[in-house]
Enzyme design. Structure first.
Site: not given
Ligand code: FRU
Length: 537
Positions: A62, A64-65, A192-193, A244, A329
């Site tokens: 997997w 993602n970002d 976050r982020d 985000e 998503w």
């Protein structure tokens, strides 16, 4: 009619394809593997069905970002949200890859593992030139990663906090700071982020970070102690989902001496075609507050599959180069790929333009991608009309770059059709349509009949995008087995979309609905694959 129908039968301009297809069908067992297989057990041929050949994908499992994108001593680092034990989202790590040209990547070992403070969520990395953090020395500045630790317990205020890790060996190994976490916000459920950059005017580090439905801005002198400066956006822009992955950077307005600041904000749902998408704001920033100069909603990309993207820190030519996660998503966990899930977009250079009293952030493929070009074929200028289509047959069409140019000068009778369609298809009758409705001045991508779509109701919806200007059209397309990226008029409009044909596309047809279009010409390049399959120590 200035030209007769052109039927350009396929030459063997991408002979390598046959080799690919053999591999793809020799290893069908990859598709049957269950999740939770150990990293080493899976086939890592990079030849599996749907595997992109010139986009960054994790070697397995997997992703993602994109995270921690930083340039240092001739190397671009790309970290990424990664779960090495499964092809679905789970305990997040930072995977790591390095490139010398932003196009060819080498895999490196996982940089950050989850620990007692939680999973390692998204964040950024900087070169701490003056060793403000004290993690390196004046002669050997550390690379510092600023990331979110997400507690494993129940969701409650303060369960996401910010932490640091540093490297003093050019990003090869990472040490987590013993004082982690360095920033907690007891007021926010989501926090976050963090994206951090040095602000020269105030001689401070600035952090933009998402906090539920807004962005918070903090400053620091040493990357360890942070002070809240301001908040942005609670009543601005799109709020169809949680905010985000913000980014904030300064750009020169093209053709002027003026500079403006651009804030990127991704939203988990509520994008222009459903689900995840990224919006931007243009404004001024003084080191404390970001003040937008316009209201309204601006989308960076109208396709469904470009999310959570941010830009490289310390680009050697001071360009703003962006990469996004090529998924949504709504269906990211169920797209039909094995033994990996997800790819990044091609790197794009962001530029700022001003016209018709509006700022516009444009994104276009970086120049380095031209180095992937192999043989090309040119399609001559001609009128496309009912019964006068352009046809190209070639087995390399699924791994190719295209530039189509159309004449938009109404006084010459061009673009009189209702719509113009560029359609890729295969022997199975699967069809991907990239269309331009001239009547509505809108582009669209229709992947509803382009192969596997049944894994999510949200996947086959037609994606629409408005074009602001009329006139000549330049349509620049990158196709890589399971994705299409479209840039109209040098990036004024971008659309990114996944597509999962069961066999590669080998036929291209350009046609009109009701009327004529003058194609000034087109060129198609086969693109080389980027992979060498080693993991470096
Ligand atoms: C965006 C995101 C981030 C978070 C990460 C977790 O896609 O939800 O907000 O840090 O993914 O993997």
């Amino acid at each position: 009619m200035r030209n007769q129908k052109k039927n350009i039968a396929g030459g063997n301009w991408m002979g390598g394809w046959i080799v690919f297809s053999l591999f793809a069908f020799v290893f069908p067992s990859c598709a049957q593997k269950e999740k939770n297989i150990a990293h080493q057990e899976v086939s890592l041929t990079h030849q599996e069905q749907h595997r992109p050949q010139y986009h960054f994908t994790p070697q397995a499992m997997w992703m993602n970002d994109p995270n921690g994108m930083v340039y240092y001593q001739g190397e671009y680092h790309l970290f990424y949200q990664h779960y090495p034990d499964s092809t679905v989202w789970g305990p997040m790590h930072w995977g790591h890859a390095i490139s010398k040209d932003l196009v060819h990547w080498e895999y490196y070992p996982i940089a950050l593992y989850p620990d007692s403070l939680g999973y390692i969520f998204s964040g950024s990395a900087v070169v701490d030139w003056d060793n403000t953090s004290g993690f390196g020395s004046a002669d050997a500045p550390p690379l510092v990663a600023i990331f979110t630790h997400r507690h494993l317990g129940n969701k409650k205020r303060g369960f996401e906090s910010q932490s640091l890790a540093y490297s003093i060996d050019k990003g090869r190994s990472w040490v987590k700071y013993e004082g982690n976490p360095v920033l907690v916000d007891e007021n926010s459920l989501g926090f976050r982020d963090p994206k951090v950059f040095w602000h020269e005017e105030t001689k401070k580090w600035v952090m933009v970070i998402s906090a539920e439905d807004q962005v918070k801005l903090f400053s620091s002198e040493n990357l360890i102690d942070w002070t809240l400066e301001s908040e942005f956006g609670r009543n601005l822009g799109a709020h169809g989902g949680v905010w985000e992955c913000p980014d904030l950077f300064e750009l020169v307005v093209e053709g002027s001496d003026e500079t403006k600041w651009v804030m990127l904000v991704s939203i988990g749902s509520g994008g222009p075609n459903g689900g995840s998408a990224t919006q931007y704001f243009v404004g001024d920033f003084d080191g404390t507050s970001f003040i937008p100069v316009e209201s309204g909603i601006n989308w960076l990309d109208y396709g469904k599959d470009n999310y959570a993207g941010v830009t490289w820190y310390n680009h050697p030519d001071n360009l703003r180069v962006y990469v996004g996660w090529m998924s949504n998503w709504q269906y990211a966990n169920v797209v039909p790929t094995h033994p990996w899930r997800s790819a990044m977009t091609i790197p794009r250079q962001l530029r700022l333009q001003y016209s018709n009293n509006q700022y516009k952030l444009v994104s276009a493929p970086i120049a380095e991608l031209k180095n992937l070009r192999g043989d090309s074929r040119k399609i001559p200028s001609q009128i496309i009309a009912t019964g006068h289509d352009v046809l190209v047959e070639d087995q390399g069409l699924s791994q190719a770059e295209y530039i189509f140019e159309f004449d938009g000068q109404a006084n010459q009778g061009a673009l009189t059709a209702d719509s113009l369609v560029i359609e890729w298809s295969n022997r199975l009758g699967e069809k991907l349509e990239l269309g331009y409705s001239i009547v509505n001045n809108q582009f669209y991508i229709n992947r509803a009949r382009a192969g596997a779509v049944g894994f999510s109701d949200e996947f086959p919806v037609v994606q629409h995008a408005p074009l602001n200007n009329r006139g000549d059209l330049k349509v620049h397309v990158f196709m890589d087995w399971s994705s299409i990226e479209v840039f109209v008029n040098d990036g004024a409009l971008a659309m990114t979309s996944l597509v999962f044909p069961n066999e590669p596309f080998d036929r291209l047809r350009i046609f009109t609905v009701q009327g004529e279009v003058e194609m000034k010409g087109a060129e198609i390049w086969g693109l080389k694959a980027i992979w060498s399959n080693e993991v470096r120590d």
